[in-house]
Design an enzyme around this catalytic site. Structure first.
Site, PDB file in Angstrom:
ATOM      1  N   LYS A  13       1.025  -1.385   0.300  1.00 48.93           N
ATOM      2  CA  LYS A  13       0.031   0.272   0.143  1.00 48.93           C
ATOM      3  C   LYS A  13       0.898   1.411  -0.102  1.00 48.93           C
ATOM      4  CE  LYS A  13      -2.555  -0.713   3.940  1.00 48.93           C
ATOM      5  NZ  LYS A  13      -1.409  -2.348   4.655  1.00 48.93           N
ATOM      6  N   ARG A  88     -10.267   1.371   9.657  1.00 49.58           N
ATOM      7  CA  ARG A  88      -9.181   0.260   9.902  1.00 49.58           C
ATOM      8  C   ARG A  88     -10.191  -0.738  10.695  1.00 49.58           C
ATOM      9  NH1 ARG A  88      -4.276  -0.342  10.687  1.00 49.58           N
ATOM     10  NH2 ARG A  88      -2.804   2.001  11.065  1.00 49.58           N
ATOM     11  N   ARG A 127      12.704 -10.137   3.175  1.00 49.17           N
ATOM     12  CA  ARG A 127      13.561  -9.250   2.853  1.00 49.17           C
ATOM     13  C   ARG A 127      14.781  -8.549   4.056  1.00 49.17           C
ATOM     14  NH1 ARG A 127       9.057  -5.305   1.940  1.00 49.17           N
ATOM     15  NH2 ARG A 127       8.341  -5.421   4.031  1.00 49.17           N
ATOM     16  N   ARG A 139      14.079  -3.530   8.857  1.00 54.38           N
ATOM     17  CA  ARG A 139      13.476  -2.134   9.448  1.00 54.38           C
ATOM     18  C   ARG A 139      11.449  -2.946  10.898  1.00 54.38           C
ATOM     19  NH1 ARG A 139       9.619  -1.030   4.408  1.00 54.38           N
ATOM     20  NH2 ARG A 139       7.872  -1.913   5.770  1.00 54.38           N
ATOM     21  N   ARG A 150       0.974  -7.874  13.784  1.00 51.37           N
ATOM     22  CA  ARG A 150       0.647  -7.159  12.888  1.00 51.37           C
ATOM     23  C   ARG A 150      -0.443  -7.633  11.954  1.00 51.37           C
ATOM     24  NH1 ARG A 150       3.773  -3.486   9.567  1.00 51.37           N
ATOM     25  NH2 ARG A 150       2.023  -2.337   9.148  1.00 51.37           N
TER      26      ARG A 150
END
Length: 195
Positions: A13, A88, A127, A139, A150
């Protein structure tokens, strides 16, 4: 152009939103950024949010909608906006509909990036491994434990928003597993159809 981008964490996104911002001269509205800005500016809604956050609470839907209402009145939002990370919940989607109606606005598109969540987890793990192999910091969002938490929260709380928009014939689904440029082209197709 006014749109909502839906999809789980890691679906792309943010990448697609930045491309839309650049090509269409619209703003990306992140509720987290807007909350911080409203608090820093000391707006009435920002002061309410600060009091709740200082007390360790979660900011209510009413406060978030208030901050979005303030932000939509900003000059840079006149050409349109992308909501990423909001709504959300169905309650937030309903509140957004009400807010837009009050302002004489409507959404041009609600786009969901549909992904294979198992492959998505593998993508994030790869990643993170690549970053570590290069000696780079991983990250926070790519930490496998954080990412899975999440993703669980998304499936529990937010995945119900897509059916809300589908029931109103507003939802367009795009294969978020396709290469980035193909996803961008598919989004452009949806927006051309909406225009």
């Amino acid at each position: 152009m006014r749109l909502v981008l839906l999809g789980p964490p890691g679906a792309g996104k943010g990448t697609q939103a930045q491309r839309l911002v650049t090509r269409h001269g619209i703003v990306q509205l992140s509720t987290g950024d807007m909350l911080r800005a409203a608090v820093a500016a000391g707006t009435p809604v920002g002061l309410k949010a600060k009091a709740v956050m200082d007390a360790g609470g979660l900011v209510s839907d009413e406060i978030v909608i208030g901050i979005i209402a303030e932000r939509l009145d900003s000059p840079d939002a006149k050409n349109g906006f992308i909501l990423d990370g909001f709504p959300r919940t169905v309650a937030q989607a309903e509140a957004l509909d009400h807010l837009l109606a009050e302002k004489g606005m409507k959404l041009d598109a609600v786009i969901e990036l549909v992904v294979d969540q198992e492959k998505l987890v593998n993508r994030i793990l790869n990643r993170a491994a690549e970053a570590q192999a290069k000696g780079e910091a991983v990250r926070k969002d790519d930490d496998p434990v954080v990412f899975k938490t999440r993703l669980e929260a998304y499936n529990r709380d937010t995945a119900v928003v897509a059916p809300y928009y589908k029931a109103r014939n507003q939802l367009k689904q795009i294969d978020g597993m396709a290469p980035i440029d193909q996803v961008t082209a598919a989004i452009d197709g949806v927006l051309a159809e909406a225009a």
